[in-house]
Write a protein that holds these residues in place. Structure first.
Motif, PDB file in Angstrom:
ATOM      1  N   LYS A 167      31.159   0.049  11.037  1.00 34.72           N
ATOM      2  CA  LYS A 167      32.598   0.263  11.185  1.00 34.72           C
ATOM      3  C   LYS A 167      32.979   1.739  11.032  1.00 34.72           C
ATOM      4  N   THR A 168      34.111   2.068  11.576  1.00 36.24           N
ATOM      5  CA  THR A 168      34.596   3.447  11.466  1.00 36.24           C
ATOM      6  C   THR A 168      34.894   3.838  10.025  1.00 36.24           C
ATOM      7  N   SER A 169      35.238   2.853   9.189  1.00 37.08           N
ATOM      8  CA  SER A 169      35.559   3.133   7.780  1.00 37.08           C
ATOM      9  C   SER A 169      34.314   3.257   6.918  1.00 37.08           C
ATOM     10  N   GLN A 202      32.909   0.843   5.384  1.00 38.11           N
ATOM     11  CA  GLN A 202      32.908  -0.110   4.263  1.00 38.11           C
ATOM     12  C   GLN A 202      33.238  -1.524   4.753  1.00 38.11           C
ATOM     13  N   PHE A 203      32.682  -2.495   4.026  1.00 38.56           N
ATOM     14  CA  PHE A 203      32.828  -3.913   4.378  1.00 38.56           C
ATOM     15  C   PHE A 203      34.225  -4.420   4.015  1.00 38.56           C
ATOM     16  N   VAL A 204      34.685  -4.119   2.789  1.00 40.97           N
ATOM     17  CA  VAL A 204      36.048  -4.457   2.388  1.00 40.97           C
ATOM     18  C   VAL A 204      36.998  -3.542   3.134  1.00 40.97           C
ATOM     19  N   CYS A 205      38.034  -4.106   3.705  1.00 43.08           N
ATOM     20  CA  CYS A 205      38.873  -3.315   4.612  1.00 43.08           C
ATOM     21  C   CYS A 205      39.634  -2.218   3.865  1.00 43.08           C
ATOM     22  N   GLY A 206      40.164  -2.540   2.670  1.00 43.78           N
ATOM     23  CA  GLY A 206      40.787  -1.524   1.822  1.00 43.78           C
ATOM     24  C   GLY A 206      42.046  -0.915   2.393  1.00 43.78           C
ATOM     25  N   ASN A 207      42.785  -1.705   3.189  1.00 45.77           N
ATOM     26  CA  ASN A 207      44.030  -1.212   3.804  1.00 45.77           C
ATOM     27  C   ASN A 207      43.811  -0.013   4.725  1.00 45.77           C
ATOM     28  N   LYS A 226      32.717   0.318  15.484  1.00 47.87           N
ATOM     29  CA  LYS A 226      32.374   1.483  16.290  1.00 47.87           C
ATOM     30  C   LYS A 226      31.937   1.032  17.683  1.00 47.87           C
ATOM     31  N   THR A 227      32.368   1.754  18.705  1.00 46.57           N
ATOM     32  CA  THR A 227      32.004   1.350  20.068  1.00 46.57           C
ATOM     33  C   THR A 227      30.490   1.374  20.275  1.00 46.57           C
ATOM     34  N   GLU A 228      29.811   2.299  19.604  1.00 48.78           N
ATOM     35  CA  GLU A 228      28.351   2.367  19.759  1.00 48.78           C
ATOM     36  C   GLU A 228      27.627   1.223  19.032  1.00 48.78           C
ATOM     37  N   MET A 229      28.391   0.425  18.272  1.00 48.55           N
ATOM     38  CA  MET A 229      27.809  -0.712  17.560  1.00 48.55           C
ATOM     39  C   MET A 229      28.081  -2.050  18.250  1.00 48.55           C
ATOM     40  N   TYR A 230      28.770  -2.034  19.393  1.00 49.47           N
ATOM     41  CA  TYR A 230      29.098  -3.292  20.061  1.00 49.47           C
ATOM     42  C   TYR A 230      27.835  -4.117  20.368  1.00 49.47           C
ATOM     43  N   ALA A 231      26.805  -3.453  20.908  1.00 52.46           N
ATOM     44  CA  ALA A 231      25.584  -4.177  21.277  1.00 52.46           C
ATOM     45  C   ALA A 231      24.871  -4.728  20.035  1.00 52.46           C
ATOM     46  N   MET A 284      38.645  -6.576   9.347  1.00 49.02           N
ATOM     47  CA  MET A 284      38.395  -5.557  10.370  1.00 49.02           C
ATOM     48  C   MET A 284      39.451  -5.684  11.459  1.00 49.02           C
ATOM     49  N   ILE A 285      40.045  -4.556  11.813  1.00 46.22           N
ATOM     50  CA  ILE A 285      41.023  -4.532  12.895  1.00 46.22           C
ATOM     51  C   ILE A 285      40.294  -4.584  14.236  1.00 46.22           C
ATOM     52  N   MET A 286      40.817  -5.410  15.136  1.00 42.01           N
ATOM     53  CA  MET A 286      40.221  -5.525  16.470  1.00 42.01           C
ATOM     54  C   MET A 286      41.324  -5.905  17.445  1.00 42.01           C
ATOM     55  N   SER A 287      41.577  -5.091  18.416  1.00 43.41           N
ATOM     56  CA  SER A 287      42.640  -5.362  19.382  1.00 43.41           C
ATOM     57  C   SER A 287      42.155  -6.318  20.458  1.00 43.41           C
TER      58      SER A 287
END
Length: 588
Positions: free
Chosen positions: A285-287, A289-294, A301-306, A345-348
């Motif tokens: 993730k871009t953050s 961390q696993f816990v979102c934490g606001n 991350k786009t490079e982690m999609y696969a 995790m935010i995901m549009s």
């Protein structure tokens, strides 16, 4: 003369003394009326009566009751039916002398020997002496304010149609969505509590057996931890930058979740299971961390999609090796929300579209995985507390549905029942693409709602009947089991409750357990919702036809007063008077 006057005076005094003495010994007049209450078999309240029935007057008085008169009330006028002067006071009513398919009001007046009287309450009876068919209807009740808890009532029978108003009509030729099942989530907390309970086998039976319990047919798993975890949060890939997922592990699930599911599948091998991640591993993730934490920028991350698509593949395959098939997955739990103290995790919609289109869909296809892919998994659109529009769901889903390749990989859309939207929004999304399924995957009860009478009607109507009448293939509540302190949890909700409460050797069945049972015990996986009148006289209803041809109507009265209706199919009907705040399942 003086002597006469003297003697006469003595006589008058004696009379006055005698009179005074008599008056002091005379009882006070009886001005207290008797008490009276009518009694009869309870089924007379719920269904039509026929033939000769007996109504008893239960009376009492400080002296004695001289008689009881029984009356029909017609146009606010009392018409006497019978006078009884000998206890026990009863009315033997020959209903064949009255019109069929009619409702009658009856009361009684008790008299004592002092001329005092008292009228009973007014009681309603529906008369139907028409020939009954041999179509028996099972009836099961749960009362919010009474004692019945998924309790079977005497069978009813369809008869010649009496209904000319308040009709719930069944049209089995009208087929809607096929049903997958009903249940709640087997969170890490639920699994830990059940697996370590001395009542483990009993809990499994009461939750998943159709003969000994409520026959839950669908459950949801968190892929890794949600807020309801016993201990620390975890994902299945804790090693940073493990791009080939060589360290992928479901070992935390092996402690309680997997052995529990294996035993559940022994009881119910057709159980459907949906997996939902609360977050990708933090290092993806871009953050970081696993816990979102606001951190509202906390995204995949786009490079982690696969890599993340491989994560889903491994989850399905690892569970399959344990003999546990995963029927469906959602891509992200509540993708428009970043919780402060538990995974998220935010995901549009656009991000889910691209993830499915270029990675998850092709990876499932490449590996021969038939597990359904479901998008969104969040709240209906509605309005916020300030009256402003709560947006996000429609645009999110439209972004995926408008892409021909992405939509070809998905099975449908899942919803939660929080916020102040409502289930009609599911109808809007169904009409966007009728080839795609609708799922309802989460709603919790809370400990603050301790009034079963109000909770029964609310949950039954808004999160079962309304949800199903708006195309959902399932209904899932939140935790299957929690303890008396609404845990264990690690962040998140501290007032959520489970279908059952498990504390050591103590086992309590909550109202959600019985509500779920009205559906899961009787509506089979593979059933279809069929045509029915959804609302009449304050009664809300939904109907189904099972694969074996049996039919089910589930109806709730959310009002504070009894509500009557006619259940009608193919020209036959039966009358039922549903008590206040009561849920009923009819099976025939």
């Amino acid at each position: 003369m003086k002597k006469f006057i003297y003697i006469y005076s003595l006589f008058l005094i004696s009379v006055l003394v005698f009179y005074s003495g008599c008056k002091s010994n005379t009882a006070a007049p009886d001005n207290d009326p008797p008490s009276i209450q009518l009694s009869y078999p309870p089924e007379y309240t719920f269904t039509s009566i026929s033939g000769i029935i007996t109504i008893s007057a239960d009376v009492s008085d400080n002296d004695a009751v001289s008689s009881v008169e029984f009356f029909l009330i017609i146009s606010d006028t009392l018409e006497i039916m019978e006078t009884d002067t000998i206890a026990p006071f009863t009315l033997n009513w020959d209903t064949t002398l009255n019109d069929d398919c009619s409702t009658y009001l009856i009361c009684a007046i008790a008299y004592d020997f002092s001329g005092n009287s008292k009228q009973s309450g007014i009681h309603t009876f529906n008369v139907d002496n028409s020939a009954n068919s041999d179509i028996a209807v099972q009836v099961w009740l749960t009362e919010g304010g009474g004692t019945a808890r998924l309790e079977q009532q005497p069978n009813r029978y369809f008869g010649t149609n009496c209904g000319n108003s308040n009709i719930i009509e069944i049209t089995s030729s009208q087929l809607y969505q096929q049903i997958d099942g009903f249940g709640a989530a087997l969170t890490h907390s639920s699994a830990w509590l059940i697996d370590n309970s001395p009542n483990r086998d009993l809990i499994i039976e009461k939750l998943f057996s159709k003969t000994e319990g409520i026959g839950i047919s669908y459950t949801r798993l968190a892929m890794g931890s949600s807020d309801f975890v016993n201990g620390s949060h975890y994902s299945y890939a804790e090693t940073p930058n493990d791009m080939d997922l060589s360290e992928f592990s479901i070992d935390r699930d092996r402690d309680n979740i997997i052995p529990l599911l294996q035993d559940i599948l022994m009881i119910n091998p057709n159980l459907k299971i949906m997996g939902s991640p609360w977050s990708a591993p933090g290092w993806m993730k871009t953050s970081g961390q696993f816990v979102c934490g606001n951190l509202w920028g906390s995204r995949l991350k786009t490079e982690m999609y696969a890599v993340y698509a491989d994560y889903f593949v491994k989850f399905v395959e690892e569970y399959a090796l344990q003999g546990i098939p995963i029927d469906a997955i959602t891509i992200q739990n509540e993708p428009l929300y970043c919780p402060g103290n538990y995974p998220g995790m935010i995901m549009s919609g656009e991000e889910q579209r691209d993830f499915v289109k270029y990675h998850l869909g092709p990876k499932f296809e490449e590996n021969g995985i038939n597990t359904k892919i479901v998008i969104f998994d969040h709240n209906w659109d509605g309005t916020m507390d300030d009256g402003g529009l709560q947006t996000g769901a429609y645009d999110f889903i439209e972004a995926v549905y408008n892409d021909p390749l992405a939509v070809s990989y998905i099975n449908g859309t899942a919803f939660h029942g929080y916020g102040d939207g409502n289930a009609y929004f599911q109808n809007v999304i169904y009409n966007m693409n009728p080839n795609k399924s609708i799922y309802f995957t989460e709603r919790t009860n809370i400990s603050d709602w301790d009034n079963w009478e109000g909770v029964l009607g609310h949950i039954s109507k808004y999160y079962f009947i309304d949800v199903l009448n708006n195309w959902s293939k399932n209904v899932l509540l939140w935790n299957l089991a929690l303890d008396s302190e609404n845990g264990p949890y690690n962040g998140g909700c501290d007032v959520c409750t489970g279908l059952v409460t498990v504390d050591g050797s103590q086992l309590d069945y909550e109202i959600d357990y019985y509500i779920t049972g009205h559906f899961s015990r009787f509506v089979e996986s593979g059933a279809f919702r069929i045509g029915s009148t959804n609302q009449v006289n304050g009664v809300e209803a939904v109907a189904f036809q099972n694969p074996d041809g049996s039919k089910i109507l589930i109806a709730v009265n959310t009002d504070e007063n009894p509500k009557s209706f006619y259940l009608m199919e193919n020209g036959l009907s039966l009358f039922y008077n549903l008590p206040s705040q009561t849920l009923a399942t009819f099976v025939w």
